[in-house]
Every structure is written in C-alpha cells, then in structure tokens.
Enzyme design. Structure first.
Site, short mmCIF file in Angstrom:
data_model
loop_
_atom_site.label_atom_id
_atom_site.label_comp_id
_atom_site.label_asym_id
_atom_site.label_seq_id
_atom_site.Cartn_x
_atom_site.Cartn_y
_atom_site.Cartn_z
N ASP A 2 38.29 39.29 41.10
CA ASP A 2 38.22 40.73 40.89
C ASP A 2 39.21 41.45 41.81
O ASP A 2 39.51 40.97 42.92
CB ASP A 2 36.81 41.25 41.18
CG ASP A 2 35.79 40.73 40.18
OD1 ASP A 2 36.20 40.34 39.07
OD2 ASP A 2 34.60 40.72 40.53
N LYS A 3 39.69 42.58 41.38
CA LYS A 3 40.67 43.34 42.16
C LYS A 3 40.23 43.57 43.61
O LYS A 3 41.02 43.35 44.54
CB LYS A 3 40.96 44.68 41.47
CG LYS A 3 41.94 45.56 42.22
CD LYS A 3 42.18 46.88 41.49
CE LYS A 3 43.11 47.79 42.28
NZ LYS A 3 43.36 49.08 41.58
#
Length: 245
Positions: free
Chosen positions: A49-50
């Site tokens: 995930d970012k």
C-alpha cells in the site's frame, strides 16, 4: 520501499512517473553480462500500500518474474510486518495458538521445542474491491506495550503480523475491526488519534525460494558453489529490513 510512494501507477491514478516502478531502473544495478531474458524495466512482483514501507520483491529477468509470481500464487512466499497500534489489543485464550500450530498454517514462525511461545489467530472474512467476501487469516503477537498520553486507554502497542492470505488492507482491517486497535497513522480505519502521523506499518521480513537456484540448471550450479555463506537454507532466501523508527 519508502512510505508515501505507490508501487505502480493505476489507470487514471494521476501518479505519472512518481512510482517505485519508474524509479527502479535508476536505483538497481543491471543483471550481469550474459544473463538470459533480462527485463528492460525491472518489475515489482507484488504490491505494498502507498503508506506502507518495507521490503518489495523485484524481478530483473522474465524467468525470475514467472517463478516469483508462481510462489505468490501458491503462497510459498512468507511475509512478516511490524506495526504500532493505537491501544492495547486483547489476547483471548480461544484464539491463542502455539508456534507449531502457526507453522502448520503456513506462516514464517520459528518452531519452539517447548511451545512456550504463543501467537494470536485472526480468521475473519473480508470483502475485496469487487465486494466479494474472501477468507482472510492473520497470525500476530505483541512485542511491546508502552504508555502514551495520546493512545487509546493511554497505550500504544508494537506487534508482529504474519498474513497467511493477502487481502486488500488485510492487516489494517483485521487489527482495527477485530482487535479494535488500528495501526497508528491509518487515516482510513482510525479516526480518533494520531491524525497527522504517517502509517506505522512496515514489511520487514520476506522468506522465499531462490528463483534460479531451484531450477534444474541452477541446482547444478548450486552444488558447485564453494562459499557456504551463499548456500543459505538449501536455496531459500530470507530478507530482513529495519522497521519504522
């Protein structure tokens, strides 16, 4: 992978070249001269995930990409995360398991002869992006609890997380929804405290089979290697990285 950068740009995602994938050709050394089936642009074989930091597996050749992708599909690759939670999660007896039981589930757990080390099991179905409900399993344990004026009930807790499955936001949702202790800095699942913090979730250990030394040709070369430091775990690779400060 640093926090705050996406691995790959989604269609209409608006990230442009500000991605890990775009930076890889400038950050990695190219394969040795004579290497077969080199990928012009190294390819990440999974996502983080970012806001998540940590270890990211990248393939430089087509055979490596195919083999690593297969290992992910067959769940041969084991990942470990460290997180700091808002609050102090309960550890119910009914969800407590031994290291042997955790190992049999297929997560990367060191076996203890006396089985004194206990883990917690979360087996809680999660919906994916399409809305379908999917089985999701996480094994976890508490590493350390600290008092905090900002934490829920004045506590924050460092935990070790080992996902058996890889569902969308699995670790973040399991800790927030099942144990009622979201990861600090998680703006999607924690709306109470630490709103200005980055996400305290790091992928800091990955275990996998070497994509070349476990092929027929690679195994012959493996047997001829003289450096025992290279011949780790009969062709298994174990990568470790630092957690967030």
């Amino acid at each position: 992978k640093p926090a705050g950068v996406v691995v790959k740009s989604h269609r209409k995602g608006g990230h442009g070249i500000m991605t890990i994938r775009s930076a890889l050709p400038f950050a990695l050394q190219p394969p040795s001269v004579g290497t077969v089936a080199i990928i012009r642009r190294p390819q990440p074989v999974h996502r983080l995930d970012k806001p998540t930091s940590g270890l990211l597996l990248v393939a430089k050749t087509k055979p490596a990409m195919v083999d690593l992708t297969r290992q992910f599909v067959e769940r041969n690759i084991k990942k470990t995360y460290t997180a700091i939670l808002n609050g102090k999660p309960d550890e119910p007896n009914e969800t407590s398991i031994t290291s042997m039981e955790a190992h049999k589930l297929g997560v990367d757990v060191e076996l203890q002869s006396d089985d004194a080390e206990k883990w917690q099991l979360i087996d809680y179905t999660l919906n994916d992006k399409s809305g379908a409900h999917r089985s999701a399993v996480t094994v976890w344990r508490i590493l350390q609890c600290c008092k905090s004026l900002e934490g829920t009930d004045n506590y924050v807790t460092m935990v070790e997380l080992k996902p058996k499955t890889g569902r969308y936001h699995q670790l973040r949702r399991h800790m927030a929804w099942v144990r009622d202790c979201p990861v600090i800095g998680d703006s999607e699942y924690d709306h109470l405290n630490f709103k200005d913090e980055s996400l305290y979730l790091c992928s800091n250990k990955v275990t996998l089979d070497h994509p070349y030394y476990n092929t027929e040709a690679g195994r012959k070369e493996w047997e001829e290697l003289e450096d025992e430091n290279v011949k780790y775990g009969n062709g298994m690779i174990q990568l470790s990285g630092k957690t967030n400060d």
